[in-house]
Every structure is written in C-alpha cells, then in structure tokens.
Design a protein around this motif. Sequence first.
Motif, PDB file in Angstrom:
ATOM      1  N   ARG A   7       0.826  -1.206   0.000  1.00  0.00           N
ATOM      2  CA  ARG A   7       0.000   0.000   0.000  1.00  0.00           C
ATOM      3  C   ARG A   7       0.860   1.255   0.000  1.00  0.00           C
ATOM      4  O   ARG A   7       2.039   1.228   0.369  1.00  0.00           O
ATOM      5  N   ASP A  34      -4.428   6.183  -9.858  1.00  0.00           N
ATOM      6  CA  ASP A  34      -4.845   5.220 -10.893  1.00  0.00           C
ATOM      7  C   ASP A  34      -3.759   4.189 -11.160  1.00  0.00           C
ATOM      8  O   ASP A  34      -4.025   2.992 -11.211  1.00  0.00           O
ATOM      9  N   GLN A  66      -3.242   1.836  -8.144  1.00  0.00           N
ATOM     10  CA  GLN A  66      -4.357   0.877  -8.005  1.00  0.00           C
ATOM     11  C   GLN A  66      -4.301  -0.175  -9.112  1.00  0.00           C
ATOM     12  O   GLN A  66      -4.561  -1.355  -8.864  1.00  0.00           O
ATOM     13  N   GLN A 104      -3.084  -0.824  -2.412  1.00  0.00           N
ATOM     14  CA  GLN A 104      -4.098  -0.086  -1.666  1.00  0.00           C
ATOM     15  C   GLN A 104      -3.575   1.342  -1.504  1.00  0.00           C
ATOM     16  O   GLN A 104      -2.386   1.535  -1.225  1.00  0.00           O
ATOM     17  N   LEU A 111     -11.205   7.644  -1.102  1.00  0.00           N
ATOM     18  CA  LEU A 111     -10.087   6.828  -0.628  1.00  0.00           C
ATOM     19  C   LEU A 111      -9.979   6.988   0.883  1.00  0.00           C
ATOM     20  O   LEU A 111     -10.431   7.987   1.432  1.00  0.00           O
TER      21      LEU A 111
END
Lengths: 301, 325
Positions: free
Chosen positions: A31, A55, A58, A63, A89
Amino acid sequence: MDLTVAPNPFFWSADAVRSFYATLSDAPVARVVLGELVCSKRLPFWQDEIPLAVDSLQAGGKQVALTSLALITLRRERKLTADLLGLGLPVEVNDLSALHHIPQGVPFWVGPLVNVYNEGTLRWLARRGATRICLPPELPMASVAVLAEVAQAEGVALEVWGHGRLPLAISGRCYHARLHERAKDSCQFVCEQDPDGRDVDTLEGQRFLTVNGVQTLSQAYACMADHAVALRDMGISALRLQPQSAGFDALCADYAHLLAGDLSAQALVENLGAAHPDMQFCDGFGRDSAGATWRGHAVPV
Amino acid sequence: MELVCPAGTPAALRAAVDAGAHCIYCGFADETNARNFPGLNFSRSELAQAVGYAHARGAKVLVAINTFPTAGKETLWHSAVADAETAGADAVILADLGLLAHTAERHPDLRRHLSVQAAAANPDAINFYAQAFDVRRVVLPRVLSVEEIAAINREIDVETEVFVFGGLCVMAEGRCSLSSYATGRSPNMNGVCSPPEHVDYATEGTDSVARLGGFTIHRTPKGGVAPYPTLCKGCFTSGDKTGHVFEDAVSLDASKLVPKLAKAGVTALKIEGRQRSRAYVAQIVRAFRAVTDALEDGRDPPALALARLSEGQAATTGAYAKTWR
C-alpha cells in the motif's frame, strides 16, 4: 507482514512525482499513502499528479490512502482537509483536526505524526474508526509490544517506521525560508532545491538533522531491518518506508526480500550502503536508546 | 483576563498566589507532567495543602498531567487524575487522547483543559476536543499569530489560553522528538527536553563547548560561556550558513501584545517557567498582574522592564506578531 510506502515529505517537481509513482506501481509493496504532508503551498505544483498516481498504483494492485497535512492552521488548509474525504479513498490522519471532518463509523488510517503512545489512545481511535495505525517512531519496543496486542484485539493493523529519515518535528516556521533569509510567505519554494531535505550539521561537522520546509527530520536514515523479525513476531503488520529521491525501487525490493526471508538484515544494510555510500543509518529507537544511534553505537562523525 | 502562573514547588505556588496570580498550574513529581525535573513538583499532600492555600485567597489550581502515558503503565496517569480531583484541583491540563477519554468518562465533573502539548492549532481541532471530551479551555500552540487567534476564537465556544512569557518552543509542542533522537528521552514520553544527564560541558583550547547526547549544540570562543544546550536553540551549520538554524537564543515576551490578545478573545495568559525560582515567579506575576489590572480598569498597561528576566537576555514576540510569515 508487508510494506507501506509513506507519503513523500519532500517537494519534488511534477515530473519527478509522476515517474516515482509510475515506478512504484510495480514495486513489491502492499500500500501507498500519498498527498502533501508538510506544506500546503507546494500542493498546486503537483496536485494534478495525484489522481494519475492513484490510478497507476491501483492498477498495480496497491491499496492507496491520502494523507492529511501534518500541521493544519490556515482556512484553506482546513478546507483541503475536509475535501480529502470526498475523494473516495481512505484518509490517513496526520493532524488530529482531520477527525473533525470524518464522521463516526467511517474508517480511517492514522499516521506516525499522531501521538499514539498507549492502549487508551489506541482503543479510542479504534472505536472511532481507525483501521490502520502507524506508530510514532520514538516509541520504545516495550510499548510497541503492548500496543500490538491491543491492536490485534481491536482489529487494527499496526505499522512501525521501517526506513527513512525520521520525522522529528513540525513547526509554524519554515527553516528552508529562514536559511535563505526569506519569510515563509515569500519563500520562493526554495525547498525544491533539496529533494531529500537540507542537511544541518553541528559546528564540529557531526551529521545531525535535515530540514524540509517546516519539518525537521533526522539526517541519518532509520533502518529497522535488524528488528523486522521481532516486530513481525509481536504482531506488527507492516513496515513503513519513506520515499527518497534515489534508489527507492531497489530499496523496496530489498525490504520485500527481507520480509520473505530470502535476504538477511545484514545483506540489506550492505546493499543500501553500496547503493548510497553517503547514507548514514540509525535504529536507536528500536533499541530503547537515543534515536540517532546505530546498532548500539553512536553515529560516527 | 486571567493570569495563569507556574509553580514548581509549594513555595513558588504561595509566592505566585501572594503576588496576585489568578490561577496557578503545577504537576506531580513524576513523569506525568512535562516539567519532570529533579527536585521539582508536588507530592499528593503538598498539592492538597497548596489547593487549600490558593482557594483561601481566591486563586485556582490547575494540575498539568500532560505527557503521553506509557503503554502498560497507564495507571500512573489515571491515579494522577484521580488524585488531582481528590486534592480539590480546579482543572486538569491534559494532552493524550486516551487520558482525555478516561477522564471524561471516570471524572466527568473534573474540568478539563487541553494542554499545549496537544498542539490544537485550528478551530476544527479545538471543536473536536470540545465535542469528544467536553474540554472547556485550550492552551494554544505557540505557532499562531494574534490574527489567527482572533479567527479561531470566532469559531469555537471554549476558552483560549496563550503563552505570554518565558521559554519558547519553536516546534509544535507535543509533536517533537528532537530530544529523544539525541538522548533517548523526550517531552512526550518523559516530560523532559534536552535533559541535563545527557549534557556535557567541555573547555577545548579557549572554546567552551556544550554537547547534548554527544552532539555539539553550542561552541563559544575566547573564554565565553556556552549556554545550556537546548537542542532547537543550538548553533549549527547548513551549507554555507552557520547560525541558529531553528531559533535564536531568545525567550517569549508578549507583554506588549496583551491588549491585542484580549481583543482577540483570549481568556487567560500563561507564564512558562515551573522550573524557575519563586523570586522569579513572584516578580513576573506582579508585573503581569499590573498589566491585567490596567486592562480591567480601561487604563493603558504599563511597559514592563522584564528584559533581564528573559532567557538569553533577548526577547521575541514569537509567532504572535507574524514575523515568521
């Protein structure tokens, strides 16, 4: 145990930001927290990169969360914080005033600049909606162990600072501007000249601190490689790595290998030393010692 | 306006009350407060006696329990809150979320002030603490200008207290680990900053050197005396610049700004210095009481001759006058 990438605390050009997060999309980290942590004045120069980075991260299976500022004072900074919530988010709270904008029951993360020192605070935050907390770097290991147990009982993922210059202080005053004999409002963004911060040494040439606008960091890079196994055994769920301007992809790969058990802490440190000959390390907070010490020894001049 | 004055000892508390303090703040002799220095602070019985002395003379006592409780040892902080209430304290000054929650739940009638160590620097933060824990007063961090304080007061319903004199943290309080980076001990965890057991003074040639945790903080040439090595007040080098990178060796004196602070809606003026002598405390309290009395009577406040009481002999108005902007 996995890896979380901290928000980049430094002021980089939009191009540098774009290439950093594009590369990070393929890195072995679970993440990424991004957004402006240190100075709201920097944001207009790179904010258009944020949706692109989200974008691509992901798409790379990461994450993603957005950080609040570390010190919120101005009206536009409060609005910025309120607006973070509408972006779909998770928000990482690095100034508690962000909680004013997060309704009860909406999950959020807590960053290392929020003071989580004990069970009472951790439980309160968990019941308020915190699902992930990165502990303050100065916390002793005995405290980390106690909090890891409470976090597991509360269903909160707990992180510890793993790598990078330690965030030691935040101020209303801008030290970059001060070093350039400018006021904060007419800083002309001089912090952009120092992509890893500007070093501050003692009068005897001891390497000591690094200033980054209103933030003060350690000059040594914290490296918790020696402690990763102990932290995992305590139940810590992630190590946090802070962006740096060079060699970050290799660094992420090495920490991932360390956690997978196919690279020793010693080999990781040797790799880092070879890639960054000028980099000094510290891990004193992991040894209940002065944070600046490294493997039980004072940092050499 | 209320004058909130420091007391590190029962004698200093009596001196502050006798000199006209409306309110005195103090702490227990352990790591529950942010001035945990040897020989300072109050036992339980000393606090009860001090509250009696102050109340008999119309003054209030606030107990600072404003460090962040250590994991696994929270009972030390919980008992400090309970004992402050038992002693008759008028309020406790807290910073930690968990301790605020505990106090609001277990001691709902004990008035809660938010310590500067919580660094609540905007109306959203203050309203959050007010709503979550029924905090009645907030001590504002020393990073705000008078205009910002006025703007904050327009958006909150709780009282504000601001520092007007004494030592000056240039970093957001309660959010600084510089001391533990150099020494292993910090304000948040141990109630100390740049602690004396990690200080080393040396004479090298004609230079006087003061180090903290082995790091040189001051080097004073030619027989001068190096000042105490408080980390953020040190002299360092960065590139081609050498000097006080973070803050000059100055202390805060906002005495001239008191009328503006009053207009900005501030309820209480705080004087730093629980580690200072009772003679110092008495002198500062008398001087500031003259200012608040003049303000009450609609007179111009007297100019204060406090320069020689300032640390480092030089004074600043800090962030209040917006010079940092």
